[in-house]
Design a protein around this motif. Structure first.
Motif, PDB file in Angstrom:
ATOM      1  N   LEU A 111      -3.968  -8.651  -5.569  1.00  0.00           N
ATOM      2  CA  LEU A 111      -4.755  -7.595  -6.201  1.00  0.00           C
ATOM      3  C   LEU A 111      -5.929  -8.218  -6.944  1.00  0.00           C
ATOM      4  CD1 LEU A 111      -1.969  -5.257  -7.685  1.00  0.00           C
ATOM      5  CD2 LEU A 111      -3.482  -4.734  -5.755  1.00  0.00           C
ATOM      6  N   GLY A 124      -9.111  -4.559  -8.341  1.00  0.00           N
ATOM      7  CA  GLY A 124      -8.689  -3.243  -7.867  1.00  0.00           C
ATOM      8  C   GLY A 124      -8.492  -3.147  -6.363  1.00  0.00           C
ATOM      9  N   TRP A 125      -8.784  -4.219  -5.628  1.00  0.00           N
ATOM     10  CA  TRP A 125      -8.649  -4.209  -4.164  1.00  0.00           C
ATOM     11  C   TRP A 125      -7.390  -4.968  -3.747  1.00  0.00           C
ATOM     12  CZ3 TRP A 125     -11.754  -1.565  -0.782  1.00  0.00           C
ATOM     13  CH2 TRP A 125     -12.962  -1.062  -1.301  1.00  0.00           C
ATOM     14  N   ARG A 130      -8.190  -0.061  -1.336  1.00  0.00           N
ATOM     15  CA  ARG A 130      -7.872   0.375  -2.697  1.00  0.00           C
ATOM     16  C   ARG A 130      -7.580   1.874  -2.698  1.00  0.00           C
ATOM     17  NH1 ARG A 130     -13.710  -0.107  -5.907  1.00  0.00           N
ATOM     18  NH2 ARG A 130     -14.862   1.412  -4.625  1.00  0.00           N
ATOM     19  N   SER A 163       0.832  -1.207   0.000  1.00  0.00           N
ATOM     20  CA  SER A 163       0.000   0.000   0.000  1.00  0.00           C
ATOM     21  C   SER A 163       0.865   1.254   0.000  1.00  0.00           C
ATOM     22  CB  SER A 163      -0.937   0.015   1.212  1.00  0.00           C
ATOM     23  OG  SER A 163      -0.204   0.084   2.422  1.00  0.00           O
ATOM     24  N   MET A 173      -1.868   1.839  -4.049  1.00  0.00           N
ATOM     25  CA  MET A 173      -1.692   0.380  -4.075  1.00  0.00           C
ATOM     26  C   MET A 173      -0.682  -0.010  -5.165  1.00  0.00           C
ATOM     27  SD  MET A 173      -3.598  -0.225  -1.586  1.00  0.00           S
ATOM     28  CE  MET A 173      -4.094   1.345  -0.833  1.00  0.00           C
TER      29      MET A 173
END
Length: 600
Positions: free
Chosen positions: A440, A443-444, A421, A384, A425
């Motif tokens: 991943l 998108g999260w 997200r 992150s 990231m």
């Protein structure tokens, strides 16, 4: 402070902008032989530019990988920025890593050039050299002892000189390369700690760094008058956040001390406005204060105890919520006790202090907030690009990691896994599409950590893989138990056991400095770490500390039996990572007989 709106510039483009707009302002300081040497933004940019051009002259191509293995120093960030300016990719290597771990990172990252701090780090690379066919050049910052090697590395200053010469024939090259830099280009490869397997190379883009900056600057209240001390490894994303991301975008200055051993002395001299410490640093500062207080007279100890008792109820309140009586109590305590303690640890000017990278005991957090150090717990990962959540300055809830910072969205997924997200990231893992795909998703970022919401703030329960289920079917968080026990100044490390067991036990490592000081006061004779831990009275001391911790835990989570380790956990023995995270599986395997004896 509101979330800042930053120019649409990469980190290296921002460095160039500072050099053009405020060339003489202080950017960096480094302590050499007790004297602080200052570097302006012009100095910083020029040295980085020349170093990058020197690499180009050596044959570094765009997208080429350059590794750095060094303790924190000015040359580290100069090299990193220089690599970026010529469109290379910087790879950090932990300077505490043994040669085989160095070999793995250099081989896996495809580094063609490596920058070493000194003879010690160069020797690790030379030992690994037969396994590294892609490695072409070594560069050393400190050439002491290296000039007489059969094939000595190039000197860092010679690469800068070579870059200055190269620039004469390519005068606009750096500007051309910087102008063409894109946000989705990879800037860094940061290797994960490897506590559960081989380290993975996380690819961080310029856009990730740019997206991480606004929330970080807002959290740190960083501006061009701010200052920080760089001492945690720069190959870790946490130190990148407070040495490069926030300072370069905000224009604040960074100081590099002499070594990790001189952190407290350096803090006193610098008095930074923001500071990041991993839990172990805060535990050491707590122990240092505890020892200092114990060395004073009875009256001062009583005064300290009174001030802590009187002010601890205000620890989690904002000052706006303090009553007139509380303001009076704190003011009195500050002038009688706390001001001296803040000066002792060098944090009297600190407006925001952070703890992260690992869980911290709520007792330690509450202690520092009580004495007036505005300590906040933050949470994030390499993936992150550092900080993702932080405790709000005016609404600290002990035991939580707060709320998402600006630019990050956080929620709980399946099995209450924390997912997030946002623009910070990472791009993915180098040479590992499968690991990237499992981390991943849509998108999260799937963190692998279990969380829960507590009064609107996020609490980390534990890692998905670390949750223990006892023989009685109870789910326990080993981290929560361990941190409760580690609140003791006498305990440095606690590794709990409980998976499929009828009760919880633990392996405990004493804090040698604190226990040794206690032993001297008690006139207990010892010669080594082992002989100290084998003293019956030391065992009784730790039993009392464990019992005190157990009082704060539910019955099922209390430690029934423990074993004192007779040596410190060691990175070289594969017991902890370079970031001092415990390798549980290795510990459980190595101490199998000891663990089984706790259940006889």
């Amino acid at each position: 402070m509101t979330t800042p709106s930053l120019p649409d510039l990469t980190l290296t483009q921002m460095l160039r902008a500072h050099a053009q707009e405020r060339p003489d302002a202080l950017a960096l300081r480094q302590k050499d032989f007790g004297i602080w040497q200052a570097y302006s933004w012009r100095d910083y940019y020029n040295r980085a530019r020349h170093f990058g051009l020197g690499l180009r002259a050596m044959g570094l191509e765009e997208g080429g990988h350059v590794a750095i293995i060094s303790e924190n120093r000015v040359e580290w960030v100069i090299a990193q920025m220089g690599i970026g300016m010529v469109r290379g990719i910087c790879v950090g290597v932990y300077p505490t890593s043994p040669w085989n771990e160095v070999a793995y990172v250099l081989e896996h990252s495809d580094a063609s050039i490596v920058v070493c701090e000194d003879q010690e780090q160069t020797d690790k690379v030379l030992e690994a050299w037969p396994q590294l066919p892609q490695l072409k050049h070594t560069i050393a910052i400190d050439m002491k002892g290296l000039r007489y090697y059969p094939e000595p590395p190039a000197a860092f200053e010679d690469i800068e000189a070579r870059g200055r010469e190269y620039e004469k024939d390519h005068p606009g090259l750096v500007d051309e390369l910087l102008d063409g830099q894109r946000m989705d280009d990879t800037a860094l490869m940061i290797y994960t700690s490897g506590s559960t397997g081989r380290p993975k190379g996380a690819m961080i883009s310029w856009g990730n760094l740019h997206a991480a900056a606004p929330g970080l600057i807002e959290l740190l209240q960083a501006d061009d008058r701010g200052s920080s001390l760089s001492y945690l490894p720069l190959c870790h994303v946490a130190e990148q956040a407070v040495t490069n991301i926030a300072p370069v975008y905000a224009g604040s200055s960074v100081s590099f001390g002499e070594s990790l051993r001189t952190v407290q002395e350096d803090l006193r001299e610098i008095a930074p406005t923001f500071f990041l410490g991993v839990p172990r640093i805060w535990e050491k500062l707590h122990s240092a204060i505890y020892i200092k207080v114990q060395e004073t007279g009875r009256f001062r100890r009583a005064l300290f105890d009174w001030a802590i008792r009187a002010c601890s109820p205000m620890a989690t309140k904002s000052r706006a919520q303090w009553s007139l009586k509380e303001k009076g109590l704190y003011s009195l305590s500050y002038w009688l006790v706390f001001r001296a303690l803040q000066n002792f640890i060098g944090l009297r000017r600190c407006t925001i202090a952070m703890t992260g990278a690992a869980p911290i005991s709520t007792g330690i957090l509450e202690f520092f907030r009580t004495i007036g150090v505005p300590l906040l717990e933050v949470y994030g990962q390499t993936e992150s690009t550092g900080v993702a959540t932080a405790q709000p300055v005016d609404d600290v809830k002990l035991g939580t990691v707060g709320v998402a910072i600006a630019g990050v969205e956080v929620k709980l997924g399946d099995q209450n896994e924390i997912i997030m997200r946002g623009g910070s990231m990472f791009k993915g893992y180098y040479k590992s599409d499968a690991a990237t795909a499992s981390t991943l998703k849509d998108g999260w970022l799937h963190t692998g950590d279990v969380g829960e919401w507590r009064n609107g703030q996020l609490k980390i329960v534990d890692g998905l893989k670390d949750i223990m289920i006892t023989a009685g079917g109870k789910n326990l968080s080993p981290t929560e138990i361990e941190n409760t026990i580690k609140a003791s100044p006498y305990i440095k490390e606690c590794i709990v056991i409980g998976e499929a067991r009828k009760y919880v036990s633990a392996l405990i490592q004493i804090d040698f400095d604190t226990v040794a000081k206690w032993a001297e006061q008690q006139r207990i004779a010892y010669t080594t770490f082992r002989s100290l831990t084998e003293q019956q009275r030391v065992n009784e001391l730790i039993q009392a500390e464990v019992s005190r911790g157990n009082d704060q835990l539910p019955q099922v989570a209390q430690i029934k039996r423990f074993h004192l380790l007779t040596k410190e956990l060691d990175h070289d023995d594969d017991e902890v990572t370079a970031t001092m995270k415990v390798r549980r599986s290795n510990i459980y395997e190595k101490y199998t007989d000891v663990i089984e004896s706790l259940y006889v």
